[in-house]
Design a protein around this motif. Structure first.
Motif, mmCIF file in Angstrom:
data_model
loop_
_atom_site.group_PDB
_atom_site.id
_atom_site.type_symbol
_atom_site.label_atom_id
_atom_site.label_comp_id
_atom_site.label_asym_id
_atom_site.label_seq_id
_atom_site.Cartn_x
_atom_site.Cartn_y
_atom_site.Cartn_z
ATOM 1 N N LEU A 215 0.979 -1.088 0.067
ATOM 2 C CA LEU A 215 0.014 0.051 0.020
ATOM 3 C C LEU A 215 0.972 1.253 -0.069
ATOM 4 O O LEU A 215 0.840 2.139 -0.785
ATOM 5 C CB LEU A 215 -0.882 0.109 1.212
ATOM 6 N N ALA A 216 2.034 1.173 0.607
ATOM 7 C CA ALA A 216 2.657 2.342 0.739
ATOM 8 C C ALA A 216 3.480 2.719 -0.509
ATOM 9 O O ALA A 216 3.738 4.001 -0.807
ATOM 10 C CB ALA A 216 3.883 2.099 2.071
ATOM 11 N N SER A 217 3.752 1.778 -1.114
ATOM 12 C CA SER A 217 4.469 1.883 -2.506
ATOM 13 C C SER A 217 3.530 2.493 -3.699
ATOM 14 O O SER A 217 4.106 3.074 -4.553
ATOM 15 C CB SER A 217 4.999 0.575 -2.899
ATOM 16 N N LEU A 218 2.158 2.751 -3.204
ATOM 17 C CA LEU A 218 1.386 3.281 -3.976
ATOM 18 C C LEU A 218 1.204 4.850 -3.767
ATOM 19 O O LEU A 218 0.372 5.443 -4.397
ATOM 20 C CB LEU A 218 0.092 2.609 -4.146
ATOM 21 N N ALA A 219 1.910 5.465 -2.879
ATOM 22 C CA ALA A 219 1.665 6.651 -2.065
ATOM 23 C C ALA A 219 1.765 7.588 -2.878
ATOM 24 O O ALA A 219 1.047 8.652 -2.781
ATOM 25 C CB ALA A 219 2.694 6.573 -1.017
ATOM 26 N N TYR A 220 2.472 7.638 -4.315
ATOM 27 C CA TYR A 220 2.701 8.713 -5.041
ATOM 28 C C TYR A 220 2.075 8.614 -6.567
ATOM 29 O O TYR A 220 1.970 9.274 -7.326
ATOM 30 C CB TYR A 220 4.070 9.137 -5.124
ATOM 31 N N GLU A 221 1.229 7.626 -6.456
ATOM 32 C CA GLU A 221 0.242 7.427 -7.720
ATOM 33 C C GLU A 221 -0.895 8.540 -7.586
ATOM 34 O O GLU A 221 -1.085 9.037 -6.796
ATOM 35 C CB GLU A 221 -0.315 6.031 -7.908
ATOM 36 N N ARG A 222 -1.323 9.100 -8.962
ATOM 37 C CA ARG A 222 -2.351 9.960 -9.066
ATOM 38 C C ARG A 222 -3.467 9.270 -9.762
ATOM 39 O O ARG A 222 -3.174 8.385 -10.549
ATOM 40 C CB ARG A 222 -1.860 11.190 -9.682
ATOM 41 N N CYS A 223 -4.540 9.803 -9.564
ATOM 42 C CA CYS A 223 -5.871 9.160 -10.178
ATOM 43 C C CYS A 223 -5.712 9.366 -11.815
ATOM 44 O O CYS A 223 -6.235 8.464 -12.406
ATOM 45 C CB CYS A 223 -6.857 9.949 -9.749
ATOM 46 N N ASP A 224 -5.161 10.212 -12.219
ATOM 47 C CA ASP A 224 -4.915 10.429 -13.536
ATOM 48 C C ASP A 224 -3.795 9.882 -14.329
ATOM 49 O O ASP A 224 -3.568 9.958 -15.632
ATOM 50 C CB ASP A 224 -5.118 12.011 -13.984
ATOM 51 N N GLY A 225 -3.070 9.135 -13.664
ATOM 52 C CA GLY A 225 -1.930 8.135 -14.010
ATOM 53 C C GLY A 225 -0.655 9.069 -14.114
ATOM 54 O O GLY A 225 0.384 8.734 -14.739
ATOM 55 N N SER A 226 -0.667 10.473 -13.695
ATOM 56 C CA SER A 226 0.479 11.158 -13.564
ATOM 57 C C SER A 226 1.567 10.980 -12.498
ATOM 58 O O SER A 226 2.447 11.770 -12.493
ATOM 59 C CB SER A 226 -0.009 12.631 -13.725
ATOM 60 N N GLY A 227 1.035 10.111 -11.654
ATOM 61 C CA GLY A 227 2.015 9.894 -10.370
ATOM 62 C C GLY A 227 3.253 9.008 -10.890
ATOM 63 O O GLY A 227 3.446 8.687 -12.096
ATOM 64 N N TYR A 228 3.894 8.276 -9.720
ATOM 65 C CA TYR A 228 5.057 7.552 -9.922
ATOM 66 C C TYR A 228 4.980 6.552 -8.734
ATOM 67 O O TYR A 228 4.231 6.619 -7.632
ATOM 68 C CB TYR A 228 6.428 8.626 -9.814
ATOM 69 N N PRO B 262 -6.190 0.744 -5.265
ATOM 70 C CA PRO B 262 -7.419 0.644 -4.164
ATOM 71 C C PRO B 262 -7.477 1.978 -3.570
ATOM 72 O O PRO B 262 -6.876 3.051 -3.698
ATOM 73 C CB PRO B 262 -6.909 -0.320 -3.445
ATOM 74 N N LEU B 263 -8.865 2.215 -2.995
ATOM 75 C CA LEU B 263 -9.324 3.400 -2.633
ATOM 76 C C LEU B 263 -8.470 3.925 -1.343
ATOM 77 O O LEU B 263 -8.137 4.909 -1.030
ATOM 78 C CB LEU B 263 -10.696 3.175 -1.877
ATOM 79 N N GLU B 264 -7.806 2.756 -0.435
ATOM 80 C CA GLU B 264 -6.780 2.947 0.604
ATOM 81 C C GLU B 264 -5.462 3.618 0.113
ATOM 82 O O GLU B 264 -5.259 4.496 0.823
ATOM 83 C CB GLU B 264 -6.345 1.614 1.242
ATOM 84 N N ALA B 265 -5.065 3.461 -1.204
ATOM 85 C CA ALA B 265 -4.035 4.052 -1.721
ATOM 86 C C ALA B 265 -4.297 5.463 -2.015
ATOM 87 O O ALA B 265 -3.599 6.300 -2.041
ATOM 88 C CB ALA B 265 -3.492 3.324 -2.869
ATOM 89 N N ARG B 266 -5.605 5.669 -2.439
ATOM 90 C CA ARG B 266 -5.973 7.199 -2.947
ATOM 91 C C ARG B 266 -6.100 7.985 -1.712
ATOM 92 O O ARG B 266 -5.712 9.386 -1.644
ATOM 93 C CB ARG B 266 -7.347 6.813 -3.599
ATOM 94 N N VAL B 267 -6.522 7.107 -0.428
ATOM 95 C CA VAL B 267 -6.480 7.934 0.833
ATOM 96 C C VAL B 267 -5.171 8.099 1.068
ATOM 97 O O VAL B 267 -4.889 9.470 1.493
ATOM 98 C CB VAL B 267 -7.300 7.310 1.785
ATOM 99 N N LEU B 268 -4.296 7.286 1.088
ATOM 100 C CA LEU B 268 -2.947 7.701 1.654
ATOM 101 C C LEU B 268 -2.408 8.680 0.861
ATOM 102 O O LEU B 268 -1.565 9.435 1.284
ATOM 103 C CB LEU B 268 -1.943 6.378 1.583
ATOM 104 N N ALA B 269 -2.425 8.775 -0.459
ATOM 105 C CA ALA B 269 -2.018 9.739 -1.613
ATOM 106 C C ALA B 269 -2.347 11.147 -0.946
ATOM 107 O O ALA B 269 -1.659 12.097 -1.160
ATOM 108 C CB ALA B 269 -2.370 9.458 -3.004
ATOM 109 N N ALA B 270 -3.737 11.149 -0.582
ATOM 110 C CA ALA B 270 -4.192 12.744 -0.220
ATOM 111 C C ALA B 270 -3.856 13.081 1.224
ATOM 112 O O ALA B 270 -3.632 14.360 1.289
ATOM 113 C CB ALA B 270 -5.713 12.450 -0.314
ATOM 114 N N ALA B 271 -3.510 12.007 2.113
ATOM 115 C CA ALA B 271 -3.010 12.431 3.428
ATOM 116 C C ALA B 271 -1.735 12.962 3.094
ATOM 117 O O ALA B 271 -1.322 13.745 3.983
ATOM 118 C CB ALA B 271 -3.161 11.216 4.258
ATOM 119 N N ILE B 272 -0.809 12.381 2.528
ATOM 120 C CA ILE B 272 0.670 12.683 2.284
ATOM 121 C C ILE B 272 0.404 14.268 1.407
ATOM 122 O O ILE B 272 1.287 14.932 2.124
ATOM 123 C CB ILE B 272 1.441 11.857 1.179
#
Length: 496
Positions: free
Chosen positions: A334-347, A357-367
């Motif tokens: 899950l942590a390895s997905l922390a910098y992905e973005r919904c439009d595919g522009s993340g890394y 998953p939703l949890e990863a999108r929550v983590l990205a927003a929290a960061i």
């Protein structure tokens, strides 16, 4: 200790070693291979089970203080990771660090002091023995007394320090130059860096040990030591704090991310297991930051493409830690997905919302929320209102998940309780002014800068710093920061 973040002690040690290897520019199995060699060397020199275990632990945690002095190391030598890698590979008759610091004597001792104090404190926080703590506080001592931080010599230096240092040199030199050249370099350092009788054992057994080591899978090595007194657990917050020490302006970042992520999950009605998983993933999401030099993190302007390539690999290195943190494989994923973005522009994978998953999108927003509310070298901290507006705009653009963003803002960042595992209980209380000073110096501010910020004299700042050090039982700013965060004396929500 809270069971929310408790992990097996061996997992915590391995994760800290992994961070240290990244920060030192070494292969990610360097510390584990070194620890295996140190244990074999201890057995060959003195068949003592306790010494074998101590040598293994000291070798594993030898680089646990390198994030703490990364800021100062970069100011002195430049690229902290490249320079450390170069120093470890130096073919000199004394340690590369000592040799390269001949014209910077003060730096050698001050950097060693920071590193060793943090390493000893980490061992204490992990519940390791007083002997292990003492050894880690004297990692850079030499047999001839020319080392640091206290200039100990001969039998005054714990044998586990010699064993770990010798094993590390043996692993690096053999990997880079072959067994025969490694033997020659160890002979040159005998009676200077470590005792002759240990060098003789290393030289005699080196080839056989490496043949055995090369045929062994690291998982087998881990399993072989899992019964060496690692029965208890450790709080994952220790790892988070070690990670954040690399940049002073990151103090408390991972704890606050974890808290925001957990609160958002609760707001969304996700089950308790998912909330706890998000909290733990938030604590460890920054493991890979150790692989990026501070000179990149401290850049006050737009990064070059080559620098960005290194930043983009941060979540990759975090994902690589999953093979060591076997009790946290799900959280690491899950942590390895922390910098992905919904439009595919993340890394680093470039995944879209449908692929995460939703949890990863929550983590990205929290960061994102945590980072925007804190000062960075390239921008000032944003106000709560501006953070909210920016994040909702990112959601409208399709980069952040709208549901995740909305879940974050019922919680006022200034009232967000950050969980602190209080693993030290005998600290004296600090005055309000001492806490103000501590908060400033923990973010890397000089005494002069603190004086200007708090409208007091530099001498008054110095007096407060000395009082804080005395009350917390430490001698460096990094150690004061680590202890204060562990004790809950520094509230991550107050930084800006």
């Amino acid at each position: 200790m809270s069971t929310l973040s408790a992990v097996p002690l061996l997992d915590a040690i391995q994760a800290i070693a992994f961070v240290g290897d990244l920060a030192m520019g070494q292969p990610t199995d360097h510390s584990l291979r070194t620890a295996w060699l140190a244990r074999r060397l201890a057995s060959a020199t003195k068949d003592d089970a306790e010494l074998c275990t101590e040598a293994f632990i000291v070798a594993m945690l030898r680089w646990s203080g390198c994030t703490a002095n990364a800021h100062e190391f970069a100011q002195t030598f430049g690229d902290d990771i490249a320079q450390r890698k170069s120093l470890l590979a130096m073919q000199s008759s004394e340690s590369g660090f000592r040799y390269a610091s001949r014209e910077k004597e003060t730096a050698f001792f001050s950097l060693s002091q920071i590193h060793c104090e943090i390493a000893g404190d980490v061992a204490g926080l992990l519940g390791l023995s007083a002997d292990v703590q003492f050894a880690l506080r004297h990692l850079f001592e030499s047999f001839d007394g020319s080392g640091a931080p206290d200039g100990l010599a001969g039998d005054a230096v714990p044998p586990s320090v010699y064993l770990a240092t010798l094993a590390s040199d043996l692993e690096i030199f053999t990997r880079l130059y072959g067994v025969e050249r490694a033997r020659e370099l160890l002979r040159q350092r005998a009676q200077r860096q470590y005792p002759l009788h240990m060098v003789e054992q290393a030289i005699a057994h080196a080839r056989a040990w490496f043949e055995e080591l090369e045929a062994m899978k690291m998982a087998e090595c881990i399993d072989s030591v899992s019964r060496m007194g690692f029965e208890h657990t450790a709080p994952l917050e220790i790892l988070a704090d070690v990670i954040d020490l690399k940049m002073p302006w990151m103090t408390g970042h991972s704890r606050l991310v974890a808290t925001h992520a957990r609160n958002a999950a609760r707001q969304l009605g996700l089950d308790k297991r998912t909330q706890d998983r998000l909290y733990r993933a938030g604590l460890i999401h920054g493991i890979g930051r150790a692989a990026v030099p501070n000179m990149i993190w401290d850049t006050p302007s737009t990064l070059t493409e080559s620098a960005w390539e290194r930043v983009r690999l941060v979540p990759y290195w975090t994902s690589r830690a999953g093979r060591l943190l076997r009790s946290l494989e799900s959280e690491v994923s899950l942590a390895s997905l922390a910098y992905e973005r919904c439009d595919g522009s993340g890394y680093y994978r470039g995944l879209t919302a449908d692929e995460t998953p939703l949890e990863a999108r929550v983590l990205a927003a929290a960061i994102t929320k945590t980072a925007l509310s804190r000062h960075r070298p390239w921008r000032a901290a944003m106000s709560d209102h501006d953070v909210r507006e920016f994040m909702f705009e990112e959601a409208r653009k399709g980069r952040l998940d709208n549901t995740a963003v909305r879940a974050l803002f019922p919680f006022d960042v200034r009232r967000c309780a950050v969980q602190a595992n209080t693993v030290v209980t005998n600290a004296c209380p600090l005055t309000d002014r001492e806490r103000d000073v501590l908060r400033c110096i923990s973010m890397g501010a000089s005494n002069k800068a603190v004086a200007q910020q708090l409208a007091i004299s530099p001498s008054t700042v110095r007096t407060h710093v000395e009082s804080v050090f005395r009350k917390l039982g430490c001698t460096t700013r990094a150690a004061a920061t680590l202890k204060a965060v562990q004790l809950g004396l520094l509230d991550a929500t107050e930084f800006s």
